[in-house]
Design a protein around this motif. Sequence first.
Motif, PDB file in Angstrom:
ATOM      1  N   MET A   1       4.231 -30.313   2.626  1.00 16.71           N
ATOM      2  CA  MET A   1       3.709 -30.388   1.267  1.00 16.71           C
ATOM      3  C   MET A   1       2.223 -30.715   1.316  1.00 16.71           C
ATOM      4  SD  MET A   1       4.925 -33.036  -1.705  1.00 16.71           S
ATOM      5  CE  MET A   1       6.608 -32.465  -1.536  1.00 16.71           C
ATOM      6  N   PRO A   2       1.418 -30.057   0.519  1.00 17.26           N
ATOM      7  CA  PRO A   2       0.002 -30.333   0.521  1.00 17.26           C
ATOM      8  C   PRO A   2      -0.294 -31.765   0.121  1.00 17.26           C
ATOM      9  CG  PRO A   2       0.464 -28.272  -0.616  1.00 17.26           C
ATOM     10  CD  PRO A   2       1.762 -28.928  -0.359  1.00 17.26           C
ATOM     11  N   ASP A   3      -1.323 -32.324   0.705  1.00 16.79           N
ATOM     12  CA  ASP A   3      -1.765 -33.677   0.411  1.00 16.79           C
ATOM     13  C   ASP A   3      -2.650 -33.655  -0.826  1.00 16.79           C
ATOM     14  OD1 ASP A   3      -3.331 -36.268   2.437  1.00 16.79           O
ATOM     15  OD2 ASP A   3      -2.854 -36.205   0.310  1.00 16.79           O
ATOM     16  N   SER A   4      -2.336 -34.513  -1.825  1.00 15.23           N
ATOM     17  CA  SER A   4      -3.098 -34.512  -3.068  1.00 15.23           C
ATOM     18  C   SER A   4      -4.521 -34.990  -2.865  1.00 15.23           C
ATOM     19  CB  SER A   4      -2.409 -35.389  -4.119  1.00 15.23           C
ATOM     20  OG  SER A   4      -2.371 -36.742  -3.699  1.00 15.23           O
ATOM     21  N   THR A   5      -4.825 -35.610  -1.708  1.00  9.35           N
ATOM     22  CA  THR A   5      -6.188 -36.074  -1.471  1.00  9.35           C
ATOM     23  C   THR A   5      -7.138 -34.904  -1.225  1.00  9.35           C
ATOM     24  OG1 THR A   5      -5.775 -36.335   0.902  1.00  9.35           O
ATOM     25  CG2 THR A   5      -5.373 -38.258  -0.507  1.00  9.35           C
ATOM     26  N   THR A   6      -6.606 -33.721  -0.943  1.00 11.49           N
ATOM     27  CA  THR A   6      -7.471 -32.557  -0.678  1.00 11.49           C
ATOM     28  C   THR A   6      -7.903 -31.863  -1.963  1.00 11.49           C
ATOM     29  OG1 THR A   6      -5.566 -31.092  -0.459  1.00 11.49           O
ATOM     30  CG2 THR A   6      -6.335 -32.177   1.540  1.00 11.49           C
ATOM     31  N   GLY A   7      -7.368 -32.261  -3.102  1.00 14.14           N
ATOM     32  CA  GLY A   7      -7.734 -31.650  -4.375  1.00 14.14           C
ATOM     33  C   GLY A   7      -7.098 -32.409  -5.511  1.00 14.14           C
ATOM     34  N   SER A   8      -7.444 -32.056  -6.732  1.00 16.11           N
ATOM     35  CA  SER A   8      -6.887 -32.747  -7.885  1.00 16.11           C
ATOM     36  C   SER A   8      -5.438 -32.334  -8.107  1.00 16.11           C
ATOM     37  CB  SER A   8      -7.737 -32.439  -9.113  1.00 16.11           C
ATOM     38  OG  SER A   8      -7.710 -31.056  -9.392  1.00 16.11           O
ATOM     39  N   VAL A   9      -4.728 -33.145  -8.868  1.00 19.19           N
ATOM     40  CA  VAL A   9      -3.346 -32.826  -9.213  1.00 19.19           C
ATOM     41  C   VAL A   9      -3.359 -31.734 -10.275  1.00 19.19           C
ATOM     42  CG1 VAL A   9      -1.206 -33.721 -10.182  1.00 19.19           C
ATOM     43  CG2 VAL A   9      -2.568 -35.152  -8.652  1.00 19.19           C
ATOM     44  N   LEU A  10      -2.678 -30.647 -10.015  1.00 18.39           N
ATOM     45  CA  LEU A  10      -2.670 -29.501 -10.912  1.00 18.39           C
ATOM     46  C   LEU A  10      -1.712 -29.728 -12.074  1.00 18.39           C
ATOM     47  CD1 LEU A  10      -2.483 -26.624  -8.272  1.00 18.39           C
ATOM     48  CD2 LEU A  10      -4.528 -27.369  -9.515  1.00 18.39           C
ATOM     49  N   ILE A  36       8.473 -29.370  -9.056  1.00 18.78           N
ATOM     50  CA  ILE A  36       7.033 -29.590  -9.223  1.00 18.78           C
ATOM     51  C   ILE A  36       6.720 -31.078  -9.202  1.00 18.78           C
ATOM     52  CG2 ILE A  36       5.128 -29.382 -10.884  1.00 18.78           C
ATOM     53  CD1 ILE A  36       6.447 -26.691 -11.752  1.00 18.78           C
ATOM     54  N   ASP A  37       7.515 -31.860  -9.907  1.00 22.05           N
ATOM     55  CA  ASP A  37       7.226 -33.288 -10.032  1.00 22.05           C
ATOM     56  C   ASP A  37       7.528 -34.072  -8.759  1.00 22.05           C
ATOM     57  OD1 ASP A  37       6.182 -33.090 -12.560  1.00 22.05           O
ATOM     58  OD2 ASP A  37       8.074 -33.512 -13.580  1.00 22.05           O
ATOM     59  N   GLN A  38       8.201 -33.459  -7.809  1.00 23.76           N
ATOM     60  CA  GLN A  38       8.421 -34.104  -6.515  1.00 23.76           C
ATOM     61  C   GLN A  38       7.206 -33.977  -5.596  1.00 23.76           C
ATOM     62  OE1 GLN A  38      12.006 -32.488  -4.774  1.00 23.76           O
ATOM     63  NE2 GLN A  38      13.269 -33.114  -6.512  1.00 23.76           N
ATOM     64  N   ARG A  39       6.247 -33.152  -5.999  1.00 21.16           N
ATOM     65  CA  ARG A  39       5.075 -32.900  -5.174  1.00 21.16           C
ATOM     66  C   ARG A  39       3.935 -33.850  -5.541  1.00 21.16           C
ATOM     67  NH1 ARG A  39       5.103 -27.271  -3.101  1.00 21.16           N
ATOM     68  NH2 ARG A  39       2.860 -27.524  -2.921  1.00 21.16           N
ATOM     69  N   ALA A  40       3.064 -34.073  -4.573  1.00 19.38           N
ATOM     70  CA  ALA A  40       1.895 -34.917  -4.810  1.00 19.38           C
ATOM     71  C   ALA A  40       0.738 -34.151  -5.431  1.00 19.38           C
ATOM     72  CB  ALA A  40       1.436 -35.547  -3.491  1.00 19.38           C
ATOM     73  N   ASP A  41       0.804 -32.807  -5.402  1.00 19.65           N
ATOM     74  CA  ASP A  41      -0.334 -31.990  -5.834  1.00 19.65           C
ATOM     75  C   ASP A  41      -0.143 -31.337  -7.191  1.00 19.65           C
ATOM     76  OD1 ASP A  41       1.705 -30.358  -4.923  1.00 19.65           O
ATOM     77  OD2 ASP A  41       0.401 -28.998  -3.813  1.00 19.65           O
TER      78      ASP A  41
END
Length: 200
Positions: A1-10, A36-41
């Motif tokens: 899963m992509p790390d939310s620190t690499t970009g804003s939460v969509l 979707i809500d299980q993801r950090a991004d």
Amino acid sequence: MPDSTTGSVLRVVVIVGSTREGRFGPVVAEWIAGHIDQRADMKAEIVDLAETPLPTVLPAFGQTPSDEVIAQLSAVTPRLAQADAFVIVTPEYNHSFPAPLKNALDWHNEQWHAKPVGFVSYGGLAGGLRAVEHLRVVLAELHAVTIRNTVSFHNYAAVFGADGQPSEPGADNAAGSMLDQLSWWGQALQEARRLRPYAV
């Protein structure tokens, strides 16, 4: 899963495309919104066209809608404008997608520009895939970017249990793959729109 620190939460708007009585769309929408809500991004918001009905008579070209029409649109338009990405949940009606969904697309224009759109379809043997292919053509005209990978449920009534979860073993993986692509395009297009306005 992509790390939310690499970009804003969509902000991902999940659109329930069917308004038919007895429809199954809300079950499918809640399922993909849960992914979707299980993801950090990503963060999901559901727009149900049955709960936010839009006018069916559009104004003439160049005319401003009436105050009454603007009030009706206010339940949907700002939410689409604020979205970074979309997931459309659609059945297949007569080899295409439902009329209320087309109406929602037609009422809006710049809200779709340079934003990615993923699809979750459901139906009989075709699994709603013909509806998705028609949506791709319409969304291209609206300057949206459609995601290649889709999630499709064939004979959906036999796939989903009473708990609202599909028994199909590949469903979760298909959702993850589609959302990974949606995230990539969502982050890339969000950054591009921030750097310079999208030119029509």
